[in-house]
Every structure is written in C-alpha cells, then in structure tokens.
Design a protein around this motif. Structure first.
Motif, PDB file in Angstrom:
ATOM      1  N   GLY A  29       8.003  -1.259   4.221  1.00  0.00           N
ATOM      2  CA  GLY A  29       6.714  -1.562   4.828  1.00  0.00           C
ATOM      3  C   GLY A  29       6.836  -2.833   5.624  1.00  0.00           C
ATOM      4  N   ALA A  30       5.851  -3.717   5.516  1.00  0.00           N
ATOM      5  CA  ALA A  30       5.924  -5.003   6.201  1.00  0.00           C
ATOM      6  C   ALA A  30       6.944  -5.898   5.510  1.00  0.00           C
ATOM      7  CB  ALA A  30       4.553  -5.662   6.206  1.00  0.00           C
ATOM      8  N   GLU A  31       7.563  -6.765   6.282  1.00  0.00           N
ATOM      9  CA  GLU A  31       8.463  -7.757   5.701  1.00  0.00           C
ATOM     10  C   GLU A  31       7.648  -8.958   5.242  1.00  0.00           C
ATOM     11  OE1 GLU A  31      11.984  -8.639   7.979  1.00  0.00           O
ATOM     12  OE2 GLU A  31      11.854  -6.695   9.003  1.00  0.00           O
ATOM     13  N   VAL A  51      -3.346   4.205  -1.667  1.00  0.00           N
ATOM     14  CA  VAL A  51      -3.115   2.924  -0.992  1.00  0.00           C
ATOM     15  C   VAL A  51      -4.370   2.420  -0.293  1.00  0.00           C
ATOM     16  CG1 VAL A  51      -0.655   3.395  -0.691  1.00  0.00           C
ATOM     17  CG2 VAL A  51      -2.242   3.936   1.172  1.00  0.00           C
ATOM     18  N   SER A  52      -5.339   3.306  -0.018  1.00  0.00           N
ATOM     19  CA  SER A  52      -6.576   2.871   0.633  1.00  0.00           C
ATOM     20  C   SER A  52      -7.731   2.697  -0.351  1.00  0.00           C
ATOM     21  CB  SER A  52      -6.969   3.859   1.737  1.00  0.00           C
ATOM     22  OG  SER A  52      -7.202   5.161   1.226  1.00  0.00           O
ATOM     23  N   ASP A  53      -7.465   2.792  -1.644  1.00  0.00           N
ATOM     24  CA  ASP A  53      -8.486   2.597  -2.671  1.00  0.00           C
ATOM     25  C   ASP A  53      -8.708   1.099  -2.880  1.00  0.00           C
ATOM     26  OD1 ASP A  53     -10.017   2.397  -4.969  1.00  0.00           O
ATOM     27  OD2 ASP A  53      -8.866   3.871  -6.110  1.00  0.00           O
ATOM     28  N   PRO A  54      -9.916   0.584  -2.624  1.00  0.00           N
ATOM     29  CA  PRO A  54     -10.167  -0.849  -2.786  1.00  0.00           C
ATOM     30  C   PRO A  54      -9.967  -1.358  -4.219  1.00  0.00           C
ATOM     31  CG  PRO A  54     -11.914   0.178  -1.497  1.00  0.00           C
ATOM     32  CD  PRO A  54     -11.095   1.286  -2.078  1.00  0.00           C
ATOM     33  N   ASP A 108       5.451   3.236   8.373  1.00  0.00           N
ATOM     34  CA  ASP A 108       4.906   2.627   9.588  1.00  0.00           C
ATOM     35  C   ASP A 108       3.467   2.183   9.375  1.00  0.00           C
ATOM     36  OD1 ASP A 108       7.169   2.770  11.095  1.00  0.00           O
ATOM     37  OD2 ASP A 108       6.574   4.497  12.273  1.00  0.00           O
ATOM     38  N   PHE A 109       2.702   3.010   8.689  1.00  0.00           N
ATOM     39  CA  PHE A 109       1.311   2.688   8.376  1.00  0.00           C
ATOM     40  C   PHE A 109       1.229   1.393   7.579  1.00  0.00           C
ATOM     41  CE2 PHE A 109      -2.294   3.422   5.347  1.00  0.00           C
ATOM     42  CZ  PHE A 109      -3.338   3.368   6.262  1.00  0.00           C
ATOM     43  N   LEU A 110       2.065   1.269   6.553  1.00  0.00           N
ATOM     44  CA  LEU A 110       2.072   0.053   5.734  1.00  0.00           C
ATOM     45  C   LEU A 110       2.498  -1.164   6.554  1.00  0.00           C
ATOM     46  CD1 LEU A 110       3.725   1.510   2.504  1.00  0.00           C
ATOM     47  CD2 LEU A 110       1.306   0.972   2.826  1.00  0.00           C
ATOM     48  N   ALA A 111       3.520  -0.991   7.392  1.00  0.00           N
ATOM     49  CA  ALA A 111       4.005  -2.107   8.208  1.00  0.00           C
ATOM     50  C   ALA A 111       2.930  -2.587   9.171  1.00  0.00           C
ATOM     51  CB  ALA A 111       5.264  -1.693   8.966  1.00  0.00           C
TER      52      ALA A 111
END
Length: 417
Positions: A29-31, A51-54, A108-111
């Motif tokens: 994901g993101a670094e 992953v989109s659950d608050p 890509d979505f996470l990044a």
C-alpha cells in the motif's frame, strides 16, 4: 496504471507487536509507517467493505483469508468516503484483479488513500499470537526496519482507548437520506462511525434518516420530531464518548430507540450496565448467534472489541427467567434452555437478553420491556456478511409502529431487503 506492479515498488516492510514479536514482509500500500491496535478478521470476502468500515479507526486489520484483492475495488461497496483503518495486513496481495465491476486494484487503492499495508506475512501465526495474547499495540513500517527499534516504539505508543476515534469518523454536519419508496417513519441516526449499509437498510424499511454528528445534544435531535432514534456502530472504547451515553439517556422512554455495535454499548452504559474489552474481539462474517426469542441461530457479521456484561444490568427476575435466581457464568446456559432471561434495572426496569454468541457466550442483544428500545452487538446490515439478521431493521420499523412482539421475527424474514 497499476503503480505497485508497473512501478516495481515493493519495498521491504516490518510488522512489530508490543509483545516483542515481529514479521518481515513487503509493502502492499502506501509507504511510511503506522501505529494502532492489531486485530484479525475471519471473513473470506468483503475486504472493500472491511477497509472502508469506520469502526476500524485506529486498528491494523489482519485478514485471515490468504489471498486478498482478487476482485479489485468497485464503486458501490464503500461503507464510508474516507478510510479510517490504521493499516492492513495480508498474506498474499493480488495486484491484477479480475472482475467486471473492478475499477482499480486494492493495493493501488490503499496507496492512493495513504493506508500502509504489508503482505507476505504468515497471517496464521499472527492470528494465533493475537488469540493467545489478545489485541495489542502494533506498527507497520517501511522506514524503520530494525525490529528492536520498532518494538520499543510500539510499546511506547498510545493505547487505542486513549483517543476518541468516534470524533474523527463522525459526520460534521447533518444530512438526510430519503426513504426507499413510501416514507413510513422519520429517524434520527447518531453517526458514531455509521456504515453506509446501515442507512440503506433503514431506508429500505421506509425510514427517512437524518444523520447527525456524534455529539449532537439530545434536545436538538428530539426537536426534529423523529419517530425513533438510532445509535450507530463506531470505533474504540465506548467510555470515550460520554455525550452519546447522555443522549441515549435523554431519548430512552421518550420514543423508540435502536442501537448497533457501539450503539449497543452506549445503550448498555446508559442503562447502568458495564462494558468490557474482549480478549481479541469479534471480527468477521461467520459468528453464530442464537435469537433467544425464536430459538433460531443466525450467522452474523461482527466487528467489535468491546461488549456489555449482562449480569451487571441487574439481578435476574426468576419468574421471567425460567425460575433461575443467579446469573450463570456462561450465557450459553440460556441458549441451551431456549430461554430469554430478564433482569431488573434500577433505572429502566426490566431488560431482556435476546441474543447470545454461541462461540464464547457473550451477550449480543438486549430488549427493554418497560420502554421501547432494543440493541444488537453484531451487524445486522452485514456489508460484508450473511443476511440472516436484516430483520432487525424491520423490527425497528415494527417498534415504531407499536407492534408488541416487534423483535420475534424469523431469521428468514427480511433477507430480501
């Protein structure tokens, strides 16, 4: 362009836990690095909803299913506009998804959203460690790859109970979600981290939903003249949101009340009960729960680390509890008898236990008998998960209609919403 494939960026990453254990892997994901509480989720599908659950704010989510991301990310399954989880841990990340609805890959979505993730982790070993040691502080880093250093920093980091994550994920201004079809009821929903699927389920049973921020004073909510008030799911320790507990107290007895997950916890606190932190919580779409009113077992979706302690609500009422005078140590005692026991609360009178988790005997639902209110610890809207429990939204509508046995609905009803 798939950045994590075409760009070739798979730097080494490190996952460290406060008990001193650590796992090396690769960034997915993101670094960067992220700190939070590590938990595991046993769902086989539904990673986008997870992953989109608050409710995952402040948590590093371990997915126990080995391959994640194979159907990509679509535009319809988001449970919130922003991602609140602290990070994601998987065994095998898919970078080239295949599905007609997919618009991009999960990594890509996470990044793009700045979420740090790690793959190539032995998630079976990690899950066993969490089961043995409980949910604990942890970190994922692509910048600090020294295990001793990262473990020490994890141990010095803040606990999840030290922060009010509800304030982070709640809406800032009220908004209205129209009923689907004829509007039968107007509902005020306290947004403590409400999933989009909940509002859709309420709309599906004819509710116009006015979603309000978590700290909205009860007098403002009641001034909207609703037919009922809903208290949503949300992240963290319910003890960090006393304004919500006060709002519950102000609403109970005035009009019908319904709560889910954190909503169940704040309703329990308002009723004088205690809430405990579970060893590693319930996270997944396969938890068996018995509805003590019908004797039917529901396979449920769950996501919580805290839950009420039923004996703390008050003493048993023997004549309404199969003659039993003392609270059993395991609530599965009641499921084996198919009895829904009743206690006497000092503040609100009789409160009935309606649902019990068959895995560990924890309470999963309560019903007030002397005023119109009920709540559930699990997620009847699913998203993701099975639809066994969607009748809960029809039950809330029935409660607002004044139906006496509003909650005694067969699990097969309501699945088509």
């Amino acid at each position: 362009m798939n950045l994590l494939v075409d760009g070739g960026r798979h730097p080494e990453a490190l996952l460290a836990l406060e008990d001193g254990s650590y796992f090396f892997g690769r960034s997915a994901g993101a670094e960067g690095e992220t700190f939070g509480e590590v938990v595991f989720n046993t769902s086989m599908v539904g990673y986008q909803e997870i992953v989109s659950d608050p409710s995952y704010a402040g948590q590093l989510v371990t997915l126990t299913y080995p391959q994640v991301g194979n159907y990509g990310i679509n535009e319809v399954d988001m449970q919130s506009r922003e991602l609140a989880l602290a990070g994601l841990i998987v065994h095998d990340m898919c970078y080239q998804p295949s599905n007609w609805q997919s618009v991009k890959s999960l990594p890509d979505f996470l990044a793009e959203r700045g979420i740090v993730a790690i793959e190539d982790v032995d998630t079976r070993a990690l899950t066993l460690r969490i089961r043995e040691g409980g949910a604990m502080k942890a970190a994922i880093s692509t910048t600090d790859l020294d295990p001793a250093s990262l473990v020490a920093r994890v141990q010095a980091s803040a606990a999840i109970a030290d922060h009010n994550y509800v304030a982070d994920v709640s809406c800032k201004e009220p908004c209205v979600i129209p009923a689907k079809g004829e509007c039968r009821h107007k509902v005020v929903a306290y947004d403590c981290g409400e999933k989009a699927g909940i509002a859709k389920r309420l709309a599906a049973v004819g509710c116009e939903v006015t979603v309000v921020p978590w700290d909205t004073p009860a007098e403002k909510a009641l001034a909207l003249d609703p037919d009922g008030v809903f208290f949503s799911n949300g992240p963290g320790d319910p003890e960090t949101v006393p304004p919500v507990v006060e709002a519950v107290r102000a609403c109970l007895g005035k009009l019908p009340v319904f709560g889910i997950c954190l909503g169940n916890q704040v309703i329990s606190l308002a009723a004088g009960g205690q809430v405990e932190k579970l060893p590693y919580g319930h996270h997944g779409g396969n938890e068996p729960v018995m509805n003590l009113l019908t004797g039917k077992v529901e396979i449920t979706a769950q996501n919580h680390n805290y839950g009420p302690v039923f004996p703390t609500f008050g003493p048993l009422v023997p004549e309404l509890s199969d003659g039993v005078t003392e609270h059993p140590s395991d609530l599965r005692f009641w499921s084996s008898r198919h009895v829904a026991p009743v206690v006497m609360s000092e503040r609100y009178g009789r409160i009935r236990l309606t649902h019990v988790n068959l895995n560990d005997g924890t309470p999963e639902g309560i019903q007030f008998l002397d005023l119109p209110a009920f709540s559930m610890q699990y997620h009847p809207e699913a998203k993701p998960g099975p639809n066994d429990s969607t009748y809960a939204f029809a039950a809330f509508a029935r409660l607002m209609d004044g139906v006496e046995d509003y909650l005694a609905i067969d699990v097969r009803e309501g699945r088509r919403f």
